[in-house]
Design a protein around this motif. Sequence first.
Motif, short mmCIF file in Angstrom:
data_model
loop_
_atom_site.label_atom_id
_atom_site.label_comp_id
_atom_site.label_asym_id
_atom_site.label_seq_id
_atom_site.Cartn_x
_atom_site.Cartn_y
_atom_site.Cartn_z
N UNK A 175 0.99 -1.35 0.20
CA UNK A 175 0.21 -0.02 0.07
C UNK A 175 0.94 1.28 -0.05
N UNK A 176 0.54 2.32 -0.26
CA UNK A 176 1.15 3.59 -0.50
C UNK A 176 0.07 4.69 -0.17
N UNK A 177 1.04 5.90 0.24
CA UNK A 177 0.12 7.00 0.51
C UNK A 177 1.26 8.46 0.46
N UNK A 178 0.21 9.24 0.27
CA UNK A 178 1.07 10.72 0.06
C UNK A 178 1.41 10.99 1.57
N UNK A 179 2.69 11.40 1.94
CA UNK A 179 3.35 11.39 3.42
C UNK A 179 3.84 12.43 3.48
N UNK A 180 4.01 13.70 4.49
CA UNK A 180 5.04 14.52 4.69
C UNK A 180 6.16 13.78 5.48
N UNK A 181 7.18 13.97 4.82
CA UNK A 181 8.40 13.18 5.51
C UNK A 181 9.40 14.30 5.70
N UNK A 182 9.33 14.74 6.92
CA UNK A 182 10.43 15.70 7.21
C UNK A 182 10.33 17.00 6.50
N UNK A 183 9.05 17.48 6.38
CA UNK A 183 8.76 18.66 5.72
C UNK A 183 8.55 18.59 4.26
N UNK A 184 8.81 17.29 3.80
CA UNK A 184 8.67 17.18 2.35
C UNK A 184 7.64 16.21 1.61
N UNK A 185 7.01 16.82 0.86
CA UNK A 185 5.86 15.78 0.27
C UNK A 185 6.21 14.67 -0.45
N UNK A 186 6.27 13.43 0.01
CA UNK A 186 6.79 12.22 -0.77
C UNK A 186 5.52 11.43 -0.91
N UNK A 187 5.82 10.27 -1.98
CA UNK A 187 4.71 9.29 -2.06
C UNK A 187 5.61 8.08 -1.63
N UNK A 188 4.95 7.39 -0.44
CA UNK A 188 5.75 6.29 0.25
C UNK A 188 4.92 5.04 0.01
N UNK A 189 5.65 3.78 -0.16
CA UNK A 189 4.78 2.64 -0.63
C UNK A 189 5.57 1.66 0.62
N UNK A 190 4.85 0.68 1.27
CA UNK A 190 5.64 -0.14 1.85
C UNK A 190 5.69 -1.32 0.88
N UNK A 191 6.93 -1.48 0.58
CA UNK A 191 7.32 -2.26 -0.45
C UNK A 191 8.85 -2.39 -0.65
N UNK A 192 9.31 -3.28 -1.50
CA UNK A 192 10.73 -3.33 -1.66
C UNK A 192 11.24 -4.47 -2.33
N UNK A 193 12.63 -4.99 -2.49
CA UNK A 193 13.25 -5.86 -3.30
C UNK A 193 14.06 -6.50 -2.49
N UNK A 194 13.96 -6.76 -1.29
CA UNK A 194 15.01 -7.53 -0.58
C UNK A 194 14.75 -8.45 0.47
N UNK A 195 13.52 -8.90 0.50
CA UNK A 195 12.83 -9.79 1.34
C UNK A 195 12.50 -9.37 2.66
N UNK A 196 12.95 -7.99 3.07
CA UNK A 196 12.50 -7.63 4.36
C UNK A 196 11.49 -6.62 4.25
N UNK A 197 10.98 -6.16 5.36
CA UNK A 197 9.99 -5.12 5.59
C UNK A 197 10.79 -3.92 4.99
N UNK A 198 9.93 -2.88 4.51
CA UNK A 198 10.70 -1.61 4.16
C UNK A 198 9.70 -0.55 3.24
N UNK A 199 10.33 0.38 2.86
CA UNK A 199 9.54 1.43 2.30
C UNK A 199 10.30 1.88 1.03
N UNK A 200 9.61 2.30 -0.01
CA UNK A 200 10.02 3.13 -1.24
C UNK A 200 9.53 4.29 -1.18
N UNK A 201 10.37 5.28 -1.32
CA UNK A 201 10.22 6.83 -1.16
C UNK A 201 10.36 7.49 -2.48
N UNK A 202 9.23 8.17 -2.99
CA UNK A 202 9.22 8.78 -4.36
C UNK A 202 9.50 10.21 -3.84
N UNK A 203 10.07 11.12 -4.36
CA UNK A 203 10.07 12.69 -4.11
C UNK A 203 10.65 13.19 -5.41
#
Lengths: 368, 124
Positions: A175-203
């Motif tokens: 899933x993903x959402x538009x999230x303010x991360x440290x004052x910056x508008x980002x699109x963040x998804x809970x996903x990845x490519x390592x086999x671990x929990x994690x996030x992908x941050x688009x900005x």
Amino acid sequence: MIRLDSLKKTPLYDTHLKYGAKMIEFAGFSMPVQYESILKEHEAVRKNAGLFDVSHMGEIIIEGKDSEKFINYIISNNVAKINDNQAMYSPMCYQNGTTVDDLLVYKFSNEKYMLVVNASNIDKDYNWIDENKNYNIAVKNISNEISELALQGPKSQKILQKMTEYNLDDMKYYHFDKINLDGVNCLISRSGYTGEDGFEIFLKNDYAQPMWEKILAVGKEFGIKPAGLGARDTLRFEAGLPLYGNELSDDITPLEAGLGSFVKLEKDFIGRDALLKQKQDGLKRKIVGFEMIDNGIPRHGYDVCAQGEKIGYVTTGYLSPTLKKNIGMALISSQFANIGNEISIIIRNKPLKAIVTSKNFYKKNYKK
Amino acid sequence: MKILEGLYYSKNHEWVKVEGDKAYVGITDFAQHSLGDIVYAELPEIDTVLNAGDTLGTVESVKAASDVYCPISGKVIEVNQSIADDPSLLNSDPYENWMICVEISDPSELDELMSPEEYSDFCK
């Protein structure tokens, strides 16, 4: 010979040099393969967290009232099954069933989606999408405007939570959402490519460099490390995840790659008829996992033999940093593909014994 | 990058240390640094006769396999088993951890190799 100065750079190029990265050519970009050590970066992601610059990946926006219909026509998975703010993995196929690319579809609404595609395939994908655009939609390649950071590992949520008021417990896997991360508008998804929990941050590109520094500063107490393409490959490989150019290509179908659960033959899409026929006829070859019995490290491209005949080739192989075993994936004739079968990997002209195993070498730790 | 005095160096980034009619051969600090984490080393059999430029073995990093060449002709009289057991020694101290020792068959070949100063320039 590739001219190094002709390579594309991500907005983090200078930052990588500052962190001591060894840079290599990858998909036309100058990218960090490692900083301090692939093994240490790999271990940091499995135990704590790693931060990857994946800004070379492509982003293509599909917009318009027929977006869902169109996307479902070009990909093999069924995008009608996901809700807004959800992402889905899918192969995208040619008419003959082989693979144009594998990608993630991010759904903003029925009328707006973002495709995240492999760096090496951005132009090819865009052209393929454009050629097949017989619906009321607009296609826009925004790859050059967007940076992507991947924060991966069991401590990822703790690190990111320190930088936002958004409750990350509420974000489910894929899933993903538009999230303010440290004052910056980002699109963040809970996903990845390592086999671990994690996030992908688009900005936006301009924010990538300060965000990189901020995440590393906040993550310091959690043992975060910047991680390069080397660790990215060993991590995804241990988790049995395919890489385009290795386990998927314009010569390999998603069924041969073992991605049948992402191929929905009950709907119409480009390549569907060929894949249906391939399924009905039975697969002639398959991607399998294997573990070396003899001592030797299998590598991409090495021949695989059985009963004195070549039966396929290694698609990826490593000494697994987590499992400490020499393992690989290979595309081989189906008749030899049963788990437990003995095969040989030709390493420096010597056939060395290996045994067919599951591709899921490492148990994934996704947060569902 | 570390370059030791008293050794000979090859263009393929091997070093040679001469003791009487014996030569110890290993890879340089530059080589181990370029390779990254070394996870596997394959060494020749004792008594193998190598010509200068022949492959003496292979070292593998996480990412790739690389041949190591013997800079000087001779018969292999010793191999360093501790390298085969723990290849990361080549990363931690490439000059202490030689790979093979040969009985030199043609000492004049040493003239073809680089001095520490020449090798230092070569690596720039």
